[in-house]
Structure formats: C-alpha cells, structure tokens
Design an enzyme around this catalytic site. Structure first.
Site, PDB file in Angstrom:
ATOM      1  CB  THR A  73     -31.565  92.499  -1.127  1.00 28.59           C
ATOM      2  OG1 THR A  73     -32.632  93.004  -0.313  1.00 28.59           O
ATOM      3  CG2 THR A  73     -31.984  92.577  -2.586  1.00 28.59           C
TER       4      THR A  73
ATOM      5  CB  SER B  70     -40.104  89.810  -0.309  1.00 32.69           C
ATOM      6  OG  SER B  70     -40.201  89.646   1.098  1.00 32.69           O
ATOM      7  CB  THR B  71     -34.994  89.726   0.613  1.00 29.63           C
ATOM      8  OG1 THR B  71     -34.502  89.706  -0.730  1.00 29.63           O
ATOM      9  CG2 THR B  71     -33.841  89.498   1.581  1.00 29.63           C
ATOM     10  CG  ASN B  72     -38.127  92.087   3.610  1.00 34.02           C
ATOM     11  OD1 ASN B  72     -36.902  92.122   3.512  1.00 34.02           O
ATOM     12  ND2 ASN B  72     -38.886  93.120   3.302  1.00 34.02           N
TER      13      ASN B  72
ATOM     14  CB  THR C 299     -16.936  76.625  49.530  1.00 34.35           C
ATOM     15  OG1 THR C 299     -16.447  76.717  50.872  1.00 34.35           O
ATOM     16  CG2 THR C 299     -17.826  75.390  49.400  1.00 34.35           C
TER      17      THR C 299
ATOM     18  CB  SER D 181       6.886  75.107  27.113  1.00 32.18           C
ATOM     19  OG  SER D 181       7.884  76.110  27.038  1.00 32.18           O
ATOM     20  CB  SER D 182       8.601  76.847  22.078  1.00 27.20           C
ATOM     21  OG  SER D 182       8.640  78.120  22.709  1.00 27.20           O
TER      22      SER D 182
ATOM     23  CE  LYS E  69       4.335  75.597  31.640  1.00 31.33           C
ATOM     24  NZ  LYS E  69       3.093  75.754  30.854  1.00 31.33           N
TER      25      LYS E  69
END
Length: 470
Positions: free
Chosen positions: A107, A146-148, A193, A324-325, A330
């Site tokens: 609404t 209507s909103t609906n 597999t 990586s930091s 990497k």
C-alpha cells in the site's frame, strides 16, 4: 486523507508544508508515513528502473482506460499519462522514497506512486503540488485500481523485463562455452568420477557439456518470462472487480498493450490471480537452478585450475588480481568463487520467496514486497555475475595440453582403452603390475614392447569418441 474540493486541497497542502515535505519533492503524506514507519533496507522503490517503469505503465494505462469509461476527463488522463512518462524517463525518482522491502503489503508503495504522479500531473495542468482538486492520488490516479491488483501486475511486468537481459547474458555465456569446446576438441583429458580416475575423453567434451547446460538454462529463463503475461489488473481488491466500472478491464489491457508493446492478458479466474503467487516461486526456482548449475561449473573450473604445482593444473584461468596480501605471486580463482557465492545468495533468496508465496492469506498475498526485493536481487546478481564470469574468466581460459595428456596417460583410465585390443585379463595383469611397482601403465607397455606411446594415444582418442546406439 481525502480532498475532493479546493478548500480541502489547500488544507492538505498547508498540512504537508507544516510536516516538512521539501518543496522540490512530489511525494505526499502517505509516502512520508510509509518511509518513516517502514524503512528497513537501503533500497527504495525507485532503485530498480524496471519496477518504476512497470508501475508507471500500469498507472498510465489505467488513466486512459478511466478516460474511456468516463471516470476521468481527457485533461486529467493526459496529465497523468505525462507524469507517468516523466517517471519512465527517469525523472523524480528521488520522490519515490518508500522502502522496497516495506511491510504494508504494497500500500505504501502504491500510494507513493499515486502521490508523485498526482503532484506531477497537477504541475502539467498548471496547479500547485499538494492541490489535489485537479488530480487526486486516490480518486484519480488510483481510480478503478487497488494495491492488490496493481502491485502484482507491476511486479510481473518488471520481472519479465529484468529476465530478458539475464537470458541474453546466459545465452552469451553458452556461446563462449561452445567456442571453448571447439577450441579444446583435440585436448585429451582424464575423465573422473567420484574424484577418481575414470575414462578417456577430450577437454572439448567437458566444455560442450557446460555449453549444453547453459543453453538449456537460457531457454528456461526465457520461458519463465512468458509465465508472467497474465496480470490481475481489473480485479481491484479481491478479484470481484468492485470499484472498476464496466468496460474498464478490457480498456486497461488494450492501453497497456499499446504502451508496453506486449499483449498482457487477464486471468481465467480473477480470484486465483489475487490469492496466489505461485508463478514467482517458479521463476525463482529457475533462477536458483541456473545459479546452482553455474556454481557446479565454477567449482569444476576451480578444481581443474588448482595448483599450479600442488593441484591438477589442467586449466589456466586468467590472473585478474593478486590472490593474497601476504603470499607473493598467489593468484586465486576469484571469478568462479564469485559465481559460487552468488549461488548461495540466490538460493537464500529463493527460500524467502517460497516462504512469502506460502504465507499469503485468504484473498490476497500481502508479502509481495519481499518477493519483489529478493527476486530483483537474484536477477541483478545473476545478470552482473554472468557477464563478469563470461568476459573475465571463461572467455580467457587456456588449456595445459601437456598436463591433461600426462594425467590421462599416467592413469589407469588408459587400461580401459586397451581392453578391446588386448583383452580384459591381459590388461588386468598389466594394471596390477603398474600398481605394485608404482609405475605408469604406459611405461610398462613401452618397456615390454606391447604398445608404444603413439599407438596408445590412438587407442585413447578412439575411446574418447562418443558412441551412441539407436
């Protein structure tokens, strides 16, 4: 607050000024209350252009239909239409202040659109904002609705539009997988597999499977959009059509088709259309299916590219950023990991949507806002994620032919390819010797003069070719 006459409109305008609505904004008291009471997230109903456009299209079609049946004057309908065109063009979205995840059952959303459109229509007619005598949010913009019925209609229209670019992105990804399948058609590959060595195949066959999966997903997402053509417009509050005059429903669908270029249709049963939102569960299910399918593919790519020394190393993914930091050099598979993460989010959104669909009560479902919020989020994540995955990862994948071939020829999968020419019992003895001595089977074959490398490769290639019997 109703204001049908000039004096009432002045009172309403003055009241809005007192509570501090900025003069350059077009929302009204209902919008403000909705924003104050129900803001729980960072996104407003103006965040997604497709949703704004869909709502404006519904209001535009309703205005023209109401003019046809005599509920609005031609001037009012024209002004409302012009206001809707303004919203579609991207104007005044800063006046759409209600939270997308608002809890009023839609609404507040509907009234935010009604008020913005009414005030902009008033400006087109030369009246002041807040003077609702000429165009009123409820009496005129919301006439015969209507909103609906208007909220779920707009939600369907917007979702259908958002699915189109997603389906196009998925189709484009399928094309790239297919091109990689052609590129890798001669790369021998060890099929596995249960993460154990299995049978010979080619890397192209692996990517061909990915292409088929993705193509199927693109078709399913396109088909999902076609499930959204049935709208509840004209059902008003609960499906009886009360509040919409004779001729309105046929007129509103006719005008909506002209505005959108799409032939939306009324439901066979208007009460079903108001009560049930199962179509959104189906759409969300297709989004989840695609997301989890791509997560599986992304996981495969991550595994096949693992290493480069301690893993499989059969694929080389593009190095798009440092991984990586703390560990120099990497590089991580960030794009596949992002797709897997998106799948987690979409799966969670699907749970929210299915819960919202389940908990509608009696004649309506008042949890449409969470469906909109989570559905739009899933589509956006997948559209953006698929594009990045395609452009920055899949299109630039390279195969390590040496690693692929070595893993295959050094594995027991080679034994399977030898059975037709050497016999099961003979190959079994050779395979056991390979295991006992800890040496590759091919080495034993060459050493014994049983089979050379090139002959073994020919048998492996033959074994990798698909055989189908009709």
């Amino acid at each position: 607050m109703q204001s049908n006459g000039l004096e009432a409109s002045r009172v309403e305008r003055d009241y809005l000024g007192e509570i501090g609505i900025p003069a350059d904004k077009l929302f009204g008291i209902n919008s403000l209350r909705g924003a104050e009471n129900l803001t729980v997230s960072s996104l407003t109903i103006g965040h997604y252009p497709a949703f704004v456009t869909a709502f404006a299209q519904c209001k535009w079609a309703a205005a023209l239909a109401n003019s046809d049946v005599g509920k609005l004057t031609a001037a009012q309908a024209s002004a409302i239409a012009a206001a809707c065109e303004d919203l579609i063009a991207g104007r005044f979205r800063d006046s759409l202040i209600v939270d997308l995840l608002e809890g009023s059952g839609g609404t507040s959303t509907n009234m935010n659109f009604n008020e913005v459109i009414a005030n902009r229509a008033a400006q087109h007619l030369g009246a002041a904002v807040g003077e609702y005598a000429s165009v009123h949010p409820n009496d005129h913009v919301n006439a015969s609705q209507s909103t609906n019925d208007v909220y779920p209609a707009a939600l369907k229209i917007a979702t259908r539009e958002l699915l189109k670019p997603l389906a196009a992105e998925v189709s484009a990804l399928a094309d790239v997988f297919a091109s990689k399948a052609a590129e890798f058609c001669d790369v021998l590959h060890l099929g596995r597999t249960c993460l154990q060595d299995a049978q010979p195949m080619t890397l192209g066959q692996l990517f061909g499977g990915y292409a088929a999966l993705t193509r199927r997903a693109a078709c399913a997402l396109s088909d999902a959009g076609e499930m959204l053509l049935t709208l509840p417009l004209g059902g008003t509050a609960i499906g009886t059509g009360f509040g919409a005059p004779a001729g309105y429903r046929s007129a509103v669908y006719s005008h909506l088709a002209a505005i959108t270029g799409t032939s939306f249709i009324p439901p066979a049963d208007p009460f079903d259309a108001m009560q049930n939102m199962d179509v959104f569960s189906r759409v969300s299910g297709e989004l989840r299916t695609y997301a989890t399918s791509m997560a599986k593919v992304a996981s495969d790519l991550t595994l096949l590219a693992s290493g480069p020394v301690g893993g499989l190393g059969e694929l080389r993914l593009p190095a798009v950023q440092a991984g990586s930091s703390i560990m120099p050099g990497k590089v991580n598979p960030v794009l596949p990991m992002a797709m897997i993460q998106i799948a987690f989010a979409v799966s969670g959104n699907d749970v929210s949507i299915s819960s919202a669909v389940q908990y509608g009560q009696l004649e309506i479902n008042h949890f449409e806002p969470v469906v909109a919020d989570r559905l739009f989020d899933s589509i956006t994540l997948l559209t953006n994620g698929t594009r990045l995955f395609r452009e920055k990862c899949v299109a630039k994948i390279e195969a390590d032919m040496v690693a692929n071939e070595a893993h295959l020829l050094n594995s027991m999968a080679l034994a399977t390819a030898l059975v037709p020419s050497l016999g099961y019992a003979h190959v079994s003895k050779l395979a056991r010797r390979s295991v006992d001595e800890g040496r590759p089977l091919l080495e034993i074959l060459e050493e014994g003069g049983i089979l050379g490398r090139e002959a073994a490769l020919q048998l492996v290639r033959a074994a990798a070719q698909p055989v189908f019997y009709s």
